[in-house]
Write an enzyme that holds these catalytic residues in place. Structure first.
Site, PDB file in Angstrom:
ATOM      1  N   THR A 135       0.936  -1.471   0.265  1.00  8.77           N
ATOM      2  CA  THR A 135       0.086   0.159  -0.015  1.00  8.77           C
ATOM      3  C   THR A 135       0.874   1.078   0.244  1.00  8.77           C
ATOM      4  OG1 THR A 135      -1.288  -0.915   1.581  1.00  8.77           O
ATOM      5  CG2 THR A 135      -1.906   1.174   1.342  1.00  8.77           C
ATOM      6  N   VAL A 174       2.321   4.807   0.187  1.00  8.22           N
ATOM      7  CA  VAL A 174       1.675   6.275   0.676  1.00  8.22           C
ATOM      8  C   VAL A 174       1.769   7.514  -0.238  1.00  8.22           C
ATOM      9  CG1 VAL A 174       3.304   8.170   2.039  1.00  8.22           C
ATOM     10  CG2 VAL A 174       3.984   5.901   2.721  1.00  8.22           C
ATOM     11  N   ILE A 184       4.892  -1.546   3.047  1.00  8.16           N
ATOM     12  CA  ILE A 184       4.356   0.064   2.365  1.00  8.16           C
ATOM     13  C   ILE A 184       5.381   0.747   1.391  1.00  8.16           C
ATOM     14  CG2 ILE A 184       5.302   2.557   4.261  1.00  8.16           C
ATOM     15  CD1 ILE A 184       2.486   1.096   5.058  1.00  8.16           C
ATOM     16  N   LYS A 185       4.958   1.075   0.276  1.00 11.21           N
ATOM     17  CA  LYS A 185       5.756   1.219  -0.616  1.00 11.21           C
ATOM     18  C   LYS A 185       5.832   2.900  -0.858  1.00 11.21           C
ATOM     19  CE  LYS A 185       3.822   0.163  -4.897  1.00 11.21           C
ATOM     20  NZ  LYS A 185       3.081   0.087  -6.174  1.00 11.21           N
ATOM     21  N   LEU A 186       6.508   3.411  -1.025  1.00 14.87           N
ATOM     22  CA  LEU A 186       7.313   4.845  -0.331  1.00 14.87           C
ATOM     23  C   LEU A 186       8.479   4.992  -1.738  1.00 14.87           C
ATOM     24  CD1 LEU A 186       9.352   4.395   2.718  1.00 14.87           C
ATOM     25  CD2 LEU A 186       7.125   6.048   1.986  1.00 14.87           C
TER      26      LEU A 186
END
Length: 316
Positions: free
Chosen positions: A94, A96, A130-132
């Site tokens: 998911t 950011v 967590i995608k950054l």
């Protein structure tokens, strides 16, 4: 055996989609999402209940309309992720908000909030990535989050410099963008006929994979952003590959032998000293393609994030 099952012998297959029915059909291990995929899925009538729930959450958890929209967007991303996790055995990525790509502290804050929303739905932290964006700030945010037990997927990765910095930061996984690298070079010097061995996107992932294995970095390499099945087959053996439904369909429909192409090199080397911020910025800046595609990718994800916010704002 079809090509999709052939690839699964050597590589973990991930669905690059928020379309739950499509994911169910191809039996991937994991799934990845981004604002563009979320926007696309939000337009499908079968997911109206997920949107309605996010709207109700936004109204309850924001004082101003702006706060309500942000809360609804976060909840919608988590709603889709939680539904996807009911059908994939592994994890879901998911993203950011891309507009935080140059703000380490706010990226960390948003990541913690997304994880908290998942945990409120009974999802274990170990099943969330967590995608950054792979900016210096995004990589530093991931470094801190990893220490808190929040695994990260560093996306919009186009340069070897970005990949090296991610490994040195100890991030869980990177997503080098094969297709977008190919697009950039193809627009300037078209490859005709197409030769997959010369595809710059494929070569980029191979170089990163070899470097990681030669230096014993544990960061997972997940090839992403494919334009054609030849690119996917050429990277069979990569730790993971995230593939869009249209290409999963092509692979599933074609029966032919699949050969492992990426194999960890036998020779290993000591790790170099970690790059400084100045070194990172200089080396990344030397790669015109990577500079252009990173900034473009952030802008495009931000545009789709705003479109998603507009869609939800109209329903508040």
């Amino acid at each position: 055996m079809n090509e999709l099952d052939g690839i699964k012998q050597f590589t973990t297959v991930v669905a690059d989609s928020c379309d739950i029915e499509s994911i169910r059909h191809y039996h991937p291990q994991d799934a990845t999402a981004n604002p563009s995929l979320l926007l696309k899925a939000a337009g499908l009538s079968q997911y109206e209940h997920l949107i309605d729930d996010a709207i109700a959450w936004g109204k309850k958890n924001g004082k101003t309309q702006e706060q309500q929209v942000v809360a609804a967007c976060d909840k919608l991303a988590v709603n889709f992720g939680a539904e996807i996790l009911k059908i994939v055995p592994g994890c879901v990525s998911t993203e950011v908000d891309a507009r935080l790509s140059f703000d380490k502290e706010k990226s960390i804050e948003k990541a913690r909030h997304l994880v908290d929303l998942y945990q409120q739905q009974g999802v274990e932290k170990s099943r969330i990535l967590i995608k950054l964006a792979s900016t210096w700030e995004g990589i530093r945010a991931a470094e801190e989050l990893e220490k808190e037990g929040i695994n990260c997927n560093l996306t919009l990765l186009f340069s070897f410099t970005q990949a090296r910095a991610c490994a040195e930061a100890g991030v869980f996984l990177i997503s080098p963008f094969v297709g977008r690298i190919y697009d950039w070079y193809q627009a300037r010097k078209p490859m005709d006929p197409y030769v997959v061995e010369e595809d710059p996107g494929v070569k980029s992932v191979r170089n990163i994979y070899d470097y990681y294995k030669q230096h014993h970095y544990e960061t997972i390499v997940m090839g992403a952003s494919f334009r054609r099945t030849e690119q996917i087959l050429a990277l069979t053996g990569c730790d993971r590959l995230t593939i869009a439904p249209n290409l999963l369909k092509e692979l599933q429909e074609k029966v032919s032998p699949v050969v492992r192409k990426l194999i960890p090199p036998s020779q290993t080397f000591p790790r170099p000293a970690p790059m400084s911020e100045a070194e990172f910025r200089w080396e990344h800046n030397q790669d015109a393609m990577a500079v252009e595609k990173l900034s473009e990718g952030i802008r495009l994800f931000a545009v789709d994030q705003r479109k998603l916010e507009d869609l939800l704002a109209a329903k508040l």
